[in-house]
Design an enzyme around this catalytic site. Structure first.
Site, PDB file in Angstrom:
ATOM      1  N   GLY A 197       0.791  -1.222   0.000  1.00 33.95           N
ATOM      2  CA  GLY A 197       0.000   0.000   0.000  1.00 33.95           C
ATOM      3  C   GLY A 197       0.821   1.269   0.000  1.00 33.95           C
ATOM      4  O   GLY A 197       0.296   2.357  -0.215  1.00 33.95           O
ATOM      5  N   CYS A 202     -27.041  -9.966 -16.685  1.00 36.92           N
ATOM      6  CA  CYS A 202     -26.510  -9.563 -17.997  1.00 36.92           C
ATOM      7  C   CYS A 202     -27.500  -9.964 -19.095  1.00 36.92           C
ATOM      8  O   CYS A 202     -27.997 -11.088 -19.122  1.00 36.92           O
ATOM      9  CB  CYS A 202     -25.158 -10.226 -18.242  1.00 36.92           C
ATOM     10  SG  CYS A 202     -24.514  -9.997 -19.916  1.00 36.92           S
ATOM     11  N   CYS A 209     -18.211 -12.680 -20.296  1.00 34.71           N
ATOM     12  CA  CYS A 209     -19.492 -12.789 -20.995  1.00 34.71           C
ATOM     13  C   CYS A 209     -19.399 -13.814 -22.133  1.00 34.71           C
ATOM     14  O   CYS A 209     -20.244 -14.685 -22.281  1.00 34.71           O
ATOM     15  CB  CYS A 209     -19.880 -11.419 -21.544  1.00 34.71           C
ATOM     16  SG  CYS A 209     -21.637 -11.231 -21.892  1.00 34.71           S
ATOM     17  N   CYS A 264     -22.433  -7.516 -19.348  1.00 31.29           N
ATOM     18  CA  CYS A 264     -21.178  -7.644 -18.621  1.00 31.29           C
ATOM     19  C   CYS A 264     -20.164  -6.625 -19.125  1.00 31.29           C
ATOM     20  O   CYS A 264     -19.960  -6.477 -20.324  1.00 31.29           O
ATOM     21  CB  CYS A 264     -20.569  -9.036 -18.857  1.00 31.29           C
ATOM     22  SG  CYS A 264     -21.391 -10.364 -18.004  1.00 31.29           S
ATOM     23  N   CYS A 291     -25.562 -12.870 -21.231  1.00 30.24           N
ATOM     24  CA  CYS A 291     -25.144 -14.181 -20.722  1.00 30.24           C
ATOM     25  C   CYS A 291     -25.860 -14.539 -19.422  1.00 30.24           C
ATOM     26  O   CYS A 291     -25.556 -15.550 -18.800  1.00 30.24           O
ATOM     27  CB  CYS A 291     -23.636 -14.233 -20.532  1.00 30.24           C
ATOM     28  SG  CYS A 291     -23.069 -13.303 -19.093  1.00 30.24           S
TER      29      CYS A 291
END
Lengths: 233, 305, 265
Positions: free
Chosen positions: B39, B248, B279, B273, B251
């Site tokens: 970080g 979606c 997808c 997606c 899909c």
């Protein structure tokens, strides 16, 4: 009688640096004492240094020489040499000062102003308010004014609010700096009564009263300040 | 280029992966430090790249420093493998490193990304390289770099919560939907780059190594595998990911990040997606969304996909 | 204070010993010594260039001294030299047990962040993570400093000068500090606004038992707020004592000049 306040060989001189270092010797050799339940009045003409003596006792003026002993439960404290914190503590707990002029604090009502003076000394809020109402009543401050800040009051009303402030707490020593000046007869009488009440309760008082009638009614002794006049002025 | 060409000969117009080896070493050192201090923003001597700032120069330098001949590279932009930026960067490495490229998340060893984390859970051994525009999460709250560095050094992050407080005060909820601030390993406040907050939970304890490169700002930071990444929030306003009403349209995937696609100028739209690979893989497996129901729509949808 | 009247909880909060700050050949302040007790208000007065602001900056650790020490009694009762604290300790002290009220509110506030956020920042900095509680604390403080609670979501850039100062005070007091530094807190305000602010400060200081070091060139401010006063000139403390004593019976030539230059209040 218990000794409450004792001045020993106190002297005060002002050095006026803005006027070429001119010295103004106000008093010297001030020795006096006040006992519990006693009202001692400082006598003498204007300019003799009466007010300066009260101010030195209150710590408002510095003391150049001598001792100002305030006797209390914890022994004696010398105001002339006490550090600021101790003087502030004395003012809260032991020494009250009734001056002629009210330094009004904006936005605080007359009643609260008086009650705060009692609370500063440690009284609880309820008792402080009860006493404040009682005093304002005795000093004939109209009730409709109690909730208002005194800044807009007449001179006499402001003075009476300030007298109430001075009397509301249980100070063992009270310094009275012409509290009755410019009061009418009724209110003068009220103040005289307040002083007598304090005496009854054993308060030691040192005061300045130009009004001879009042002076005669409250004074146990009169100390003539002219005898403390500085010799080499 | 002519000088390099002259030196290295026609067969190798560029050094492997474009950057010279000294630069790659310098960047690797920064990456190692970043991994050692999860970080923490490590400064590095960012190079001029043959693309403008804002086009992923930080991510490209990180990728160039870690990529090897056997790596398989995937590049996505907003989850898509076929947007201009993704295609350009993929071609860049094809040309300068000659590495294999893919659009398949599972087949890639290095995935460089802008704005998304693939839906498919990343595996151990994979590296996700983020393109970062502004690495400093405190930048818009505290403009002084000297002060933000002190705040990181002393872990003084109250100010970030002030920003979240402001959001709730103004909008009734934390309005930040992307670049949502996180705490890494309980120590450093980190900007997860402009990914949607939907993806934040995927960073948490991910098996993959996550590297972040900011070219213009000259900073690299990292989240090593299995590191705790916690999104900041309030006890009474906990962190929540975006929820989508429908699956979606192509899909039928649920619990994935969807993009809105405008179909016509009569208000027609669909939600599909954002991760094109995800997808396509699902559709290849036989999943069918509502838009693939009718033949006409199927034609249109195929066109879109 | 004589030893026999000093109890355990009656020990100085802040102790300055030989505090000196030089800027190369120039003098900031020289050999300043004092003790500040809990609940005590100390005014530092003097003209601009007298060193009073430099002294305040050193006392509050915003400047390092050239010589001397500043002791502070931490909440655990231990007296520490603030210049021996590490930066993390010092910054924590500054945003929890200390406050600093600037003359220019823009230095003490985040002008683009709402009043509630400004007041809540210190709470969040020490770990408050409940929005509802932070907000209700902020509302309470706005009320105490007489800012209309409906302004909680407004940024201070939309506030008047007096409101900004009151907000700055609330922002400082929210963590219940024991010591507040103030640098000309009423400077640049209209007289009526000043009076209201002073009155509010006086009340808060008394109610919360705050210790305050206040720098001002305004003797009326010193008289209304402070118990004690230090007069500075050319970097040195030339006179010190009870506020009313110094103002009513000034001893030093310079103090007499200072007092006589003021309109009667």
């Amino acid at each position: 009688m218990t000794l409450k306040l004792e001045l020993e060989d106190v002297a005060k001189t002002f050095v006026m640096h803005l006027q070429g270092g001119k010295t103004l010797e106000v008093v010297e050799g001030v020795s006096l004492s006040v006992s519990a339940g006693e009202c001692v009045v400082l006598g003498g003409p204007s300019g003799a240094g009466k007010s300066s003596i009260l101010k030195m006792i209150y710590g408002n003026y510095r003391t150049d020489r001598g001792r100002i002993l305030v006797h209390g439960a914890d022994g004696a404290i010398d105001v002339a040499t006490a550090p600021p914190r101790q003087v502030i503590r004395l003012r809260h707990a032991t020494i009250g000062y009734v001056s002629q002029f009210l330094r009004a604090i904006p936005r605080i009502s007359a009643l609260d102003l008086v009650a705060i003076a009692a609370r500063d000394q440690g009284l609880d809020e309820g008792l402080a308010l009860t006493r404040a109402r009682d005093l304002l009543t005795r000093l004939n401050v109209p009730e409709r004014l109690w909730s208002l800040p005194p800044a807009t009051f007449s001179g006499g009303e402001q003075q009476r609010v300030n007298i109430a402030r001075g009397f509301v707490a249980d100070h063992a020593i009270l310094l009275l700096d012409e509290p009755t000046a410019s009061l009418d007869a009724t209110n003068r009488a009220a103040v005289v009564e307040l002083i007598r009440d304090k005496k009854q309760r054993g308060v030691a008082m040192l005061g300045i009263f130009h009004d001879e009638d009042v002076r005669d009614r409250v004074a146990d002794r009169i100390v003539d300040v002219t005898r403390f006049a500085a010799k080499a002025a | 280029m002519t000088l390099i060409s002259a030196t290295l000969g026609h067969a190798a117009p560029y050094n492997f992966a474009y950057l010279d080896e000294q630069t790659k070493r310098m960047i690797r050192r920064a990456i190692l430090k970043a991994i050692a201090i999860p970080g923490y923003q490590v400064p590095f001597a960012s190079r001029e790249m043959p693309m403008p700032y804002g086009w992923g120069t930080g991510g490209v330098q990180v990728t160039a420093a870690i990529i090897g001949p056997s790596d398989v590279l995937k590049v996505i932009d907003q989850g898509s493998d076929d947007t201009t930026n993704a295609v350009s960067i993929r071609k860049f490495f094809e040309k300068t490193a000659g590495v294999a490229v893919t659009t398949s998340t599972s087949a890639a060893s290095i995935i460089q990304t802008r704005h998304r984390i693939p839906e498919e859970t990343l595996k151990s051994g994979q590296v996700l390289v983020y393109q970062v525009p502004i690495p400093e999460p405190l930048r818009f709250l505290e403009p002084r770099e000297t002060e933000t560095r002190k705040m990181h050094a002393l872990s003084e992050y109250g100010l970030m919560h002030v920003k979240l407080y402001e959001d709730i005060a103004r909008h009734g909820h934390i309005a930040k939907t992307y670049a949502y601030p996180t705490m890494v390993g309980g120590r450093y406040l980190m900007d997860p780059s402009p990914t949607p907050k939907f993806d934040n939970p995927k960073m948490h304890r991910s098996a993959a190594l996550q590297l972040f490169g900011a070219g213009r700002e000259k900073r690299i930071y990292a989240v090593p595998p299995h590191t705790e990444v916690v999104s900041l929030d309030f006890d009474d306003h906990p962190f929540e990911v975006n929820k989508f009403d429908k699956p979606c349209a192509l899909c039928a995937a649920e619990g994935v990040y969807l993009d809105e696609v405008i179909l016509d100028d009569r208000g027609g739209r669909m939600f599909v997606c954002s991760d094109t690979d995800h997808c396509e893989t699902r559709r290849a497996d036989g999943h069918r969304g509502e838009l693939l129901g009718s033949p006409i729509e199927q034609k249109e949808a195929t066109h879109v996909a | 204070m004589s030893p026999e009247t000093m109890s355990a909880d009656d020990q100085p909060l802040l102790v300055a010993r030989g505090v000196t700050k030089r800027y190369g050949p120039h003098i900031g302040c020289i050999d300043v010594n004092f003790e500040l007790f809990p609940g005590e208000v100390l005014a530092i007065v003097g003209e601009s260039g007298s060193g009073k602001s430099t002294l305040l900056s050193v006392l509050s650790t915003r400047l390092d001294p050239t010589a001397g020490s500043v002791g502070y009694r931490m909440r655990d009762g231990v007296m520490r030299n603030v210049f021996d604290l590490n930066e993390a300790e010092r910054r924590l002290l500054m945003r929890t047990d200390w406050g600093f009220v600037h003359q220019d509110a823009r230095e003490g506030l985040r002008m683009g962040i709402s009043a509630g956020g400004n007041v809540g920042e210190r709470l969040m900095a020490v770990g408050a993570r409940h929005y509802g509680e932070i907000r209700s604390t902020a509302l309470d403080w706005l009320n105490r400093v007489e800012i209309d609670q409906t302004r909680i979501d407004d940024a201070p850039k939309t506030f008047s000068g007096g409101m900004r100062q009151r907000l700055q005070i609330a922002r400082n007091l929210v963590t219940n500090p024991r010591l507040i530094f103030m640098d000309e807190p009423t400077g640049g305000l209209d007289v009526s606004v000043q009076a209201r602010l002073l009155d509010l400060l006086r009340g808060l200081v008394a109610d919360l038992g705050l210790a305050v070091v206040i720098v001002t060139h305004d003797l009326a401010v010193a008289r209304l707020l402070s118990h004690r006063i230090m007069v500075m000139r050319h970097g040195r403390v030339i006179e010190t004592g009870l506020t009313d004593q110094v103002l009513d019976d000034p001893r030093e030539p310079y103090t007499q000049l200072l007092v006589s230059s003021v309109l009667q209040v």
